[in-house]
Design a protein around this motif. Structure first.
Motif, short mmCIF file in Angstrom:
data_model
loop_
_atom_site.label_atom_id
_atom_site.label_comp_id
_atom_site.label_asym_id
_atom_site.label_seq_id
_atom_site.Cartn_x
_atom_site.Cartn_y
_atom_site.Cartn_z
N GLY A 1 0.81 -1.21 0.00
CA GLY A 1 0.00 0.00 0.00
C GLY A 1 0.84 1.26 0.00
O GLY A 1 2.06 1.22 -0.07
N ARG A 2 0.12 2.38 0.09
CA ARG A 2 0.77 3.69 0.05
C ARG A 2 0.08 4.63 1.02
O ARG A 2 -1.15 4.75 1.02
CB ARG A 2 0.71 4.27 -1.37
N TYR A 3 0.88 5.27 1.86
CA TYR A 3 0.40 6.33 2.74
C TYR A 3 0.84 7.68 2.18
O TYR A 3 2.00 7.84 1.77
CB TYR A 3 1.00 6.21 4.14
N SER A 4 -0.05 8.65 2.16
CA SER A 4 0.35 10.03 1.88
C SER A 4 0.68 10.71 3.20
O SER A 4 0.05 10.45 4.23
CB SER A 4 -0.75 10.79 1.13
N LEU A 5 1.69 11.58 3.16
CA LEU A 5 2.18 12.25 4.36
C LEU A 5 2.08 13.76 4.18
O LEU A 5 2.39 14.28 3.11
CB LEU A 5 3.64 11.86 4.62
N HIS A 6 1.63 14.44 5.21
CA HIS A 6 1.52 15.90 5.13
C HIS A 6 1.68 16.50 6.52
O HIS A 6 1.55 15.80 7.54
CB HIS A 6 0.18 16.30 4.51
N ASP A 7 1.97 17.78 6.56
CA ASP A 7 2.09 18.47 7.84
C ASP A 7 0.72 18.50 8.51
O ASP A 7 -0.26 18.97 7.91
CB ASP A 7 2.59 19.91 7.60
N PRO A 8 0.61 17.98 9.74
CA PRO A 8 -0.71 17.91 10.38
C PRO A 8 -1.29 19.28 10.74
O PRO A 8 -2.48 19.38 11.04
CB PRO A 8 -0.45 17.08 11.64
N HIS A 9 -0.47 20.32 10.71
CA HIS A 9 -0.94 21.65 11.10
C HIS A 9 -1.40 22.48 9.91
O HIS A 9 -2.45 23.12 9.98
CB HIS A 9 0.17 22.39 11.86
N ARG B 1 5.61 3.96 0.79
CA ARG B 1 5.11 2.74 0.16
C ARG B 1 5.58 1.54 0.96
O ARG B 1 6.77 1.44 1.29
CB ARG B 1 5.61 2.65 -1.29
N PHE B 2 4.67 0.63 1.27
CA PHE B 2 4.97 -0.39 2.26
C PHE B 2 4.44 -1.77 1.86
O PHE B 2 3.56 -1.91 1.02
CB PHE B 2 4.37 -0.01 3.61
N GLN B 3 5.01 -2.77 2.53
CA GLN B 3 4.55 -4.16 2.54
C GLN B 3 4.54 -4.61 3.99
O GLN B 3 5.46 -4.29 4.75
CB GLN B 3 5.52 -5.06 1.79
N CYS B 4 3.53 -5.39 4.37
CA CYS B 4 3.53 -5.95 5.73
C CYS B 4 2.84 -7.31 5.71
O CYS B 4 1.96 -7.56 4.89
CB CYS B 4 2.85 -5.01 6.72
N GLU C 1 -3.78 5.77 1.19
CA GLU C 1 -4.27 6.11 -0.13
C GLU C 1 -4.51 4.88 -1.01
O GLU C 1 -5.41 4.89 -1.85
CB GLU C 1 -3.28 7.04 -0.84
N GLU C 2 -3.70 3.84 -0.83
CA GLU C 2 -3.83 2.64 -1.65
C GLU C 2 -3.58 1.41 -0.78
O GLU C 2 -2.73 1.44 0.11
CB GLU C 2 -2.81 2.64 -2.80
N LEU C 3 -4.29 0.32 -1.09
CA LEU C 3 -4.08 -0.97 -0.43
C LEU C 3 -4.54 -2.04 -1.40
O LEU C 3 -5.70 -2.05 -1.82
CB LEU C 3 -4.86 -1.05 0.88
#
Length: 208
Positions: free
Chosen positions: A4-12, A21-24, A194-196
């Motif tokens: 999958g894929r995580y999007s990252l952004h400033d929380p403020h 992008r990951f595998q688990c 964002e994706e899985l």
């Protein structure tokens, strides 16, 4: 084995910070998560490789970022070595009577939740060693975790149990809400799934 894929952004202010992008997947030891983190321009910022044992303790951790690498594991607390990734120079060893590690990757939120194994309404305090940013400098912190609720969400393959946690930084009082299911984080401040490409692996004893 979810990819999958995580999007990252400033929380403020919402500024885009890139993506991970990951595998688990479950494995012989317990659970493993591997990922690459990318900057907004597409260049690689760092990597995460985390393996948990059957009791969700971090038996192997390897992080790379900003020219540094950290290798560690849990044994009577946590131990680690931080070194220059290019040649291993300037290596320093560290240890702490903490329970586990944490850092920028969403993997650590999943790992901490599974280590605590809370029931709905339950709460716990946990001591963690954090490695964040390009420097991967260690910092010890205390957090309070509460499993606020678990709700089933309908999907094409059946109900999906979504866990809602509230995490408090006990030094600053800052509270974060996060949602996860199985071994995948659905969302947290600054992080969105964002994706899985396949269903998450279920929490032990909790079928998906």
């Amino acid at each position: 084995m979810p990819n999958g894929r995580y999007s990252l952004h400033d929380p403020h202010d919402g500024t885009p910070l890139g993506e991970e992008r990951f595998q688990c997947a479950p494995g012989p030891a317990g659970w493993r998560y591997v990922a690459k983190r990318y900057r907004p321009d597409g260049t690689v910022q760092g990597t995460t490789d985390l393996t948990l044992d059957a009791r969700h303790r971090p038996i192997r951790l390897e992080l790379r970022s900003g020219g540094w690498q950290v290798r560690g594991g849990a044994l009577d607390g946590v131990h680690w070595v931080r070194a220059d990734a290019a040649g291993g120079a300037e290596a320093t060893e560290g240890e702490d009577r903490a329970h586990a590690f944490t850092g920028d990757s969403p993997a650590f939120l999943v790992a901490t939740a599974r280590l605590l194994a809370l029931e709905p309404g339950g709460s716990a305090r946990i001591r963690l060693v954090s490695f964040t940013g390009d420097a991967l400098a260690p910092r010890t912190l205390d957090q309070g975790w509460q499993l606020h609720s678990v709700q089933d969400h309908p999907t094409d393959s059946g109900p999906l149990p979504v866990e809602h946690y509230r995490v408090t930084d006990l030094d600053t009082g800052e509270v974060r809400d996060l949602h996860l299911t199985g071994d995948v984080l659905l969302g947290a401040p600054g992080i969105e799934l964002e994706e899985l490409d396949s269903p998450p692996n279920p929490r032990r004893g909790q079928p998906l």
